[in-house]
Design a protein around this motif. Structure first.
Motif, PDB file in Angstrom:
ATOM      1  N   ALA A 184       3.445  -2.286  13.749  1.00 58.89           N
ATOM      2  CA  ALA A 184       2.862  -0.811  13.555  1.00 58.89           C
ATOM      3  C   ALA A 184       3.690   0.404  12.454  1.00 58.89           C
ATOM      4  O   ALA A 184       2.886   0.762  11.931  1.00 58.89           O
ATOM      5  CB  ALA A 184       3.362  -0.443  15.332  1.00 58.89           C
ATOM      6  N   ALA A 185       4.658  -0.403  12.210  1.00 58.79           N
ATOM      7  CA  ALA A 185       5.828   1.300  11.637  1.00 58.79           C
ATOM      8  C   ALA A 185       5.887   0.453   9.880  1.00 58.79           C
ATOM      9  O   ALA A 185       4.892   1.712   8.993  1.00 58.79           O
ATOM     10  CB  ALA A 185       6.975   0.912  11.823  1.00 58.79           C
ATOM     11  N   PHE A 186       4.658  -0.965   9.937  1.00 60.48           N
ATOM     12  CA  PHE A 186       4.974  -0.998   8.694  1.00 60.48           C
ATOM     13  C   PHE A 186       3.927  -0.413   8.227  1.00 60.48           C
ATOM     14  O   PHE A 186       3.651  -0.185   6.813  1.00 60.48           O
ATOM     15  CB  PHE A 186       5.242  -2.682   8.268  1.00 60.48           C
ATOM     16  CG  PHE A 186       4.985  -2.724   6.372  1.00 60.48           C
ATOM     17  CD1 PHE A 186       5.592  -2.274   5.320  1.00 60.48           C
ATOM     18  CD2 PHE A 186       3.618  -3.479   6.008  1.00 60.48           C
ATOM     19  CE1 PHE A 186       5.077  -3.137   4.175  1.00 60.48           C
ATOM     20  CE2 PHE A 186       3.720  -3.945   5.000  1.00 60.48           C
ATOM     21  CZ  PHE A 186       4.262  -3.807   3.825  1.00 60.48           C
ATOM     22  N   LEU A 187       2.842  -0.845   9.138  1.00 62.29           N
ATOM     23  CA  LEU A 187       1.225  -0.623   8.397  1.00 62.29           C
ATOM     24  C   LEU A 187       1.366   1.149   8.392  1.00 62.29           C
ATOM     25  O   LEU A 187      -0.219   1.342   7.608  1.00 62.29           O
ATOM     26  CB  LEU A 187      -0.280  -1.908   9.492  1.00 62.29           C
ATOM     27  CG  LEU A 187       0.973  -3.003   9.417  1.00 62.29           C
ATOM     28  CD1 LEU A 187      -0.465  -3.288  10.920  1.00 62.29           C
ATOM     29  CD2 LEU A 187      -0.392  -3.092   7.793  1.00 62.29           C
ATOM     30  N   GLY A 188       1.933   1.988   9.191  1.00 62.95           N
ATOM     31  CA  GLY A 188       1.239   3.184   9.812  1.00 62.95           C
ATOM     32  C   GLY A 188       1.877   3.454   8.491  1.00 62.95           C
ATOM     33  O   GLY A 188       1.788   4.576   8.157  1.00 62.95           O
ATOM     34  N   LEU A 189       3.464   2.920   7.737  1.00 64.89           N
ATOM     35  CA  LEU A 189       3.802   3.910   6.112  1.00 64.89           C
ATOM     36  C   LEU A 189       2.408   3.957   5.084  1.00 64.89           C
ATOM     37  O   LEU A 189       2.594   4.517   4.713  1.00 64.89           O
ATOM     38  CB  LEU A 189       4.653   2.742   5.842  1.00 64.89           C
ATOM     39  CG  LEU A 189       5.218   2.561   4.606  1.00 64.89           C
ATOM     40  CD1 LEU A 189       5.901   4.735   4.400  1.00 64.89           C
ATOM     41  CD2 LEU A 189       6.278   1.619   4.187  1.00 64.89           C
ATOM     42  N   LEU A 190       1.725   2.832   5.486  1.00 70.97           N
ATOM     43  CA  LEU A 190       0.777   2.129   4.075  1.00 70.97           C
ATOM     44  C   LEU A 190      -1.033   3.269   4.492  1.00 70.97           C
ATOM     45  O   LEU A 190      -1.067   4.001   3.483  1.00 70.97           O
ATOM     46  CB  LEU A 190       0.313   0.581   4.489  1.00 70.97           C
ATOM     47  CG  LEU A 190       0.818  -0.076   3.615  1.00 70.97           C
ATOM     48  CD1 LEU A 190       0.445  -1.871   3.585  1.00 70.97           C
ATOM     49  CD2 LEU A 190       2.088  -0.257   2.548  1.00 70.97           C
ATOM     50  N   ARG A 191      -0.998   3.369   5.856  1.00 68.08           N
ATOM     51  CA  ARG A 191      -2.093   4.170   6.258  1.00 68.08           C
ATOM     52  C   ARG A 191      -1.338   5.794   6.242  1.00 68.08           C
ATOM     53  O   ARG A 191      -2.616   6.564   5.504  1.00 68.08           O
ATOM     54  CB  ARG A 191      -2.447   4.544   7.916  1.00 68.08           C
ATOM     55  CG  ARG A 191      -2.818   4.882   8.384  1.00 68.08           C
ATOM     56  CD  ARG A 191      -3.631   4.535  10.018  1.00 68.08           C
ATOM     57  NE  ARG A 191      -4.072   5.295  10.482  1.00 68.08           N
ATOM     58  CZ  ARG A 191      -5.910   4.395  11.222  1.00 68.08           C
ATOM     59  NH1 ARG A 191      -6.072   3.642  10.711  1.00 68.08           N
ATOM     60  NH2 ARG A 191      -6.362   5.089  11.689  1.00 68.08           N
ATOM     61  N   ASP A 192      -0.251   6.399   6.581  1.00 72.37           N
ATOM     62  CA  ASP A 192       0.158   7.629   6.290  1.00 72.37           C
ATOM     63  C   ASP A 192       0.132   7.752   4.446  1.00 72.37           C
ATOM     64  O   ASP A 192       0.060   8.879   3.623  1.00 72.37           O
ATOM     65  CB  ASP A 192       0.922   7.584   7.026  1.00 72.37           C
ATOM     66  CG  ASP A 192       0.111   8.445   7.865  1.00 72.37           C
ATOM     67  OD1 ASP A 192      -0.220   7.753   8.828  1.00 72.37           O
ATOM     68  OD2 ASP A 192       1.996   7.771   8.881  1.00 72.37           O
TER      69      ASP A 192
END
Ligand code: ARG
Ligand code: ZN
Length: 473
Positions: free
Chosen positions: A419-427
């Motif tokens: 969740a943290a890794f994909l949140g990074l890419l999304r943001d």
């Protein structure tokens, strides 16, 4: 320019105030000077230009496959960013310009032989900083593909029944006059005229077609800003399929008849891919999607042309996923300098691994592990490091893709939480949507987001910049 003696005399008189009010030009565009011949990218010094910013391209192009000839009228709306006495557009000399106007007035122009892609425009009047102006370029010729430093070809590639049109990194001036730097994004309209019975496909939405005198014009509109290298105008015999993804994104696929059977299973996945990446990276950034699948075997690669990636033959599933993921990483968040290519290719390649994982096929970690088993002695696999391709010839080296995607997978492991890794890419996408970014900015963005991961500077140094196989990070 006035003769030297006259300029000296004028300078003296002006300094004394004698001619105040008489000399109009300097107050209109004080200090007007020519715009730079390039946008400053060391890999492609003449690419792009200085002194203005394009807002919109309207490209009316007529193409006859049997002769290979195109004739075009490009209407370019721009804003001067400095007082301009003269400026360049990028256009290859295989296309001969017959007229240029600036704000409706004829401008003088040259296509200097020693500056392969510069169209030098000298408007009738200087432009002041901040002035909006419209340039109309009328041109024609038989476009020739451009050969890249890595010896691949791009630009306008004739296919017999039409043309396959791709522009990364420098093919666009092979078919239209542009400020061909990835940093000058603009909206586009296309009016592509081809013999009746053929189809012509560009970026964005098909807004109209009309047939007259045995020729059909296809109007396409791209209303979000995109980089010039991502424009396309392919044509030929195409089987066209339209639909809407379950998530609500309209798509249009144009497929060469010879590729229909081989591309059917992959294209059947396209709606699910668009929706999957939208769920992971954030709302799809464009108003339509799809694909152009042509038969252009001399090209040898695919390109993420905005909204509708271009394939030189039926793509495999991973390649289709790669090009669709580029719609976020590459097309919406675009590299700033060509050396930032990892932000495009590493992200798209990792995304294709993630699609595979999502569909229960090989996981991204399995892709990583298989590649990590490659010997450190295999220099071509590990070099150049993805954060520094070294030269224009290294831009699309395998390591930019494979080691580039491995870098993201290793980062996923470092962060240790999807969740943290994909949140990074999304943001990251949200922070730079429709803009440009540098590798260093992604590094800083990540380090600031995970301050407790104190090893990140070392991690990024090893994976992105150090030559050779990363062994400890
Ligand atoms: N960006 C394309 C892709 O990986 C590759 C373009 C390669 N271009 C070239 N001139 N070699 O999806
Ligand atoms: Zn790519």
């Amino acid at each position: 320019m006035a003769p030297t003696w006259l300029r000296r005399a004028l300078t003296v008189l002006l300094a004394g105030g004698a001619l105040t009010g008489l000399v109009a030009a300097p107050s209109l565009a004080a200090g007007a000077v020519p715009g730079a011949k390039g946008a400053g990218d060391p890999y492609f010094p003449l690419q792009g230009n200085g002194g203005y910013d394009v807002g919109h391209y309207d490209l009316a192009l007529s193409f006859t496959p049997s002769t290979g000839r195109i004739s075009g009228v490009a209407t370019i709306a721009a804003t001067a960013t400095q007082p301009l006495s003269r400026f360049d557009l990028d256009l290859r000399r295989t296309l001969a310009v017959s007229s240029v106007t600036v704000d409706g007035r004829p401008a003088s122009f040259t296509q200097p032989a020693n500056l392969g892609q510069e169209l030098v425009v000298d408007p009738a009047a200087d432009l002041r900083a901040g002035a909006r102006f419209t340039v109309v370029v009328t041109y024609a010729g038989v476009p020739k593909p451009v050969t890249d430093p890595d010896r691949s070809i791009e630009g306008w590639v004739a296919t017999g029944d039409g043309a396959f049109v791709v522009g990364e990194p420098q093919g666009s001036p092979g078919w239209y006059p542009a400020n061909d730097t990835p940093r000058d994004k603009a909206t586009f309209d296309f009016h592509l005229t081809v013999p009746q019975g053929l189809f012509a496909v560009a970026n964005g939405d098909l807004t109209g077609t009309s047939t007259a005198g045995g020729r059909t014009t296809f109007d396409w509109h791209e209303g979000e800003p995109m980089s010039t290298y991502l424009a396309t105008a392919s044509s030929g015999r195409f089987v066209v399929t339209r639909g809407v993804t379950p998530g609500g994104v309209p798509y249009l696929d144009a497929v060469d008849p010879s590729q229909v059977a081989q591309s059917r299973p992959q294209l059947a996945e396209l709606p699910a891919m668009v929706d999957f990446f939208s769920s992971v990276y954030g709302r799809y950034p464009w108003s339509s999607a799809g694909a152009v699948v042509d038969h252009a075997p001399s090209v040898g690669y695919a390109l993420e042309t905005t909204t509708r990636p271009s394939f030189d033959s039926a793509p495999d599933e991973l390649t289709l996923a790669h090009e669709l993921a580029h719609q976020w990483f590459g097309d919406s968040v675009t590299l700033c300098r060509w050396r930032d290519i990892w932000l495009n290719e590493g992200f798209a390649e990792w995304s294709s691994w993630f699609w595979s994982e999502h569909t229960g096929q090989k996981s991204a970690q399995q892709f990583f592990d298989q590649r990590y088993a490659t010997s450190a002695r295999n220099s071509d696999f590990w070099n150049p490091p993805p954060g520094n391709p070294g030269s224009a010839a290294g831009l699309f080296a395998d390591s930019i893709y494979d080691r580039g995607a491995m870098t993201l997978q290793a980062l996923r492991t470092e962060i240790g939480n999807d969740a943290a890794f994909l949140g990074l890419l999304r943001d990251w996408h949200a922070a730079h949507r429709y803009g440009n970014a540098r590798v260093e900015e992604f590094v800083r963005f990540t380090e600031q987001r995970f301050p407790h991961l104190t090893g990140l500077p070392h991690f990024f140094d090893v994976w992105l910049y150090q030559p050779g196989k990363p062994t400890s990070w």
